[in-house]
Write a protein that holds these residues in place. Structure first.
Motif, PDB file in Angstrom:
ATOM      1  N   GLN A   1      -2.908  14.503   4.049  1.00 54.80           N
ATOM      2  CA  GLN A   1      -2.138  13.442   4.740  1.00 54.80           C
ATOM      3  C   GLN A   1      -1.788  12.614   4.894  1.00 54.80           C
ATOM      4  O   GLN A   1      -0.629  11.993   5.094  1.00 54.80           O
ATOM      5  N   ALA A   2      -3.280  11.707   4.052  1.00 61.87           N
ATOM      6  CA  ALA A   2      -3.457  10.446   3.986  1.00 61.87           C
ATOM      7  C   ALA A   2      -2.325  10.058   2.606  1.00 61.87           C
ATOM      8  O   ALA A   2      -2.219   9.248   3.501  1.00 61.87           O
ATOM      9  N   SER A   3      -2.269  10.734   2.360  1.00 61.95           N
ATOM     10  CA  SER A   3      -1.395  10.400   0.623  1.00 61.95           C
ATOM     11  C   SER A   3       0.017  10.364   1.588  1.00 61.95           C
ATOM     12  O   SER A   3       0.932   9.583   0.966  1.00 61.95           O
ATOM     13  N   PHE A   4       0.434  10.857   2.338  1.00 60.34           N
ATOM     14  CA  PHE A   4       1.540  11.679   2.371  1.00 60.34           C
ATOM     15  C   PHE A   4       2.067  10.602   3.424  1.00 60.34           C
ATOM     16  O   PHE A   4       3.193   9.406   3.553  1.00 60.34           O
ATOM     17  N   ILE A   5       1.273   9.886   4.809  1.00 62.41           N
ATOM     18  CA  ILE A   5       1.234   9.262   5.150  1.00 62.41           C
ATOM     19  C   ILE A   5       1.498   7.190   4.694  1.00 62.41           C
ATOM     20  O   ILE A   5       2.827   6.618   4.662  1.00 62.41           O
ATOM     21  N   THR A   6       0.569   7.587   3.343  1.00 62.86           N
ATOM     22  CA  THR A   6       0.170   6.127   2.582  1.00 62.86           C
ATOM     23  C   THR A   6       1.915   5.449   1.482  1.00 62.86           C
ATOM     24  O   THR A   6       2.159   5.220   2.392  1.00 62.86           O
ATOM     25  N   ALA A   7       2.200   7.215   1.807  1.00 63.71           N
ATOM     26  CA  ALA A   7       4.059   7.116   0.186  1.00 63.71           C
ATOM     27  C   ALA A   7       4.792   6.805   1.679  1.00 63.71           C
ATOM     28  O   ALA A   7       5.422   6.225   0.942  1.00 63.71           O
TER      29      ALA A   7
END
Lengths: 236, 55
Positions: A34-40
């Motif tokens: 989730q964190a990677s998705f939102i960061t992207a």
């Protein structure tokens, strides 16, 4: 109802995660995804429109976001429409403001590389959320959480502490480095034989031998000593 | 834009775990020691070989 609360740093590393629901997200590292998705998405938004993403609405999950300096605070609710989660806008702003104050107090910025410096601010943030009645099931322990995150990250990039901290390309570089120094050693040795120099000069080869074997051992053990001493890994 | 996106996985290295650091340091010192011992052994071997060859 807010079911998940997360704080991530600018590199997409989760610093805080709390879930009210019975979920295996914590065990499975779903929050990392989730964190990677939102960061992207956040980076896309910043590059494309020079703006921020405030809300992501998916079929079964809604994410409300607020910036706390370089960090992102995320509130998540499931099975509710986006109209409901936006009611939490004042609360998430308060949470972001609280974090900004905490980061200032501990002198932390988004460039901070040592994540354990966030332990105390995140533990305090957990207390703040409890006061706001957003955290009921109190399970957050900063050091344990950090260890879980690093475990997932290390596994996903292929790094194994004390066993493997370089990828194939880096291994090949060290193999070449090793052979180059052993060749240098051989040249010195050949010169001593050819010009019948003092045999004690052989010990000049100690340094190239050391560097040569260092390269070979790093290749065979898939382990870079410089990376280890600099607390980094290069999995390429 | 692409540069920023590419740097996301690379910045995972921000995660530093103190146990990992200790394990890595120990392994690095082992490799240094092993390289040193092998280098000394190789040099001594070469020396003995040379002394015998030159005689």
């Amino acid at each position: 109802m807010i079911e998940e609360i997360q704080v991530i740093n600018p590199g997409g590393i989760p610093l805080f995660y709390h879930s009210e629901a019975e979920t295996d997200a914590e065990q499975g590292g779903t929050y990392l995804l989730q964190a990677s998705f939102i960061t992207a998405l956040t980076q896309f938004a910043a590059e494309l429109q020079h703006g921020e993403i405030k809300l992501i609405s998916m079929e079964r999950k809604n994410y409300l976001m607020a910036k706390a300096n370089d960090f992102i605070v995320i509130f998540t609710s499931t099975d509710e429409g986006p109209d409901t989660i936006v009611n939490y806008q004042p609360t998430i702003t308060q949470a972001a403001d609280y974090l900004i104050t905490k980061f200032a107090e501990f002198n932390l910025t988004g460039d901070e590389l040592i994540v354990d410096k966030f332990d105390q601010p995140m533990q305090d943030f957990n207390e703040f959320l409890k006061e706001k009645d957003l955290v009921k099931k109190d399970t957050f322990e900063a050091p344990v959480f950090r260890r879980n995150v690093s475990g997932f990250v290390f596994k996903s990039v292929g790094y194994e502490p004390g066993k493997c901290n370089i990828g194939q390309a880096e291994r090949n570089r060290r193999l070449s480095f090793g052979f180059a120094w052993l060749f240098t050693s051989f040249v010195i040795y050949a010169a001593i034989l050819l010009f019948e120099l003092d045999p004690l000069l052989i010990f000049v080869t100690l340094i190239p031998n050391f560097l040569g074997f260092l390269g070979l051992y790093q290749y065979f053990y898939r382990f870079c000593t410089t990376n280890a001493l600099n607390e980094t890994y290069t999995m390429v | 834009m692409s540069e920023n996106l590419i740097t996301i996985p690379a910045r995972y290295s921000q995660v530093v775990d103190e146990f990992a650091v200790k394990k890595d340091r120990r392994k690095a010192y082992q490799i240094f020691a092993l390289s040193g011992v092998t280098a000394i052994a190789a040099s001594v071997l070469l020396y003995l070989l040379t002394v015998n060859l030159l005689q």
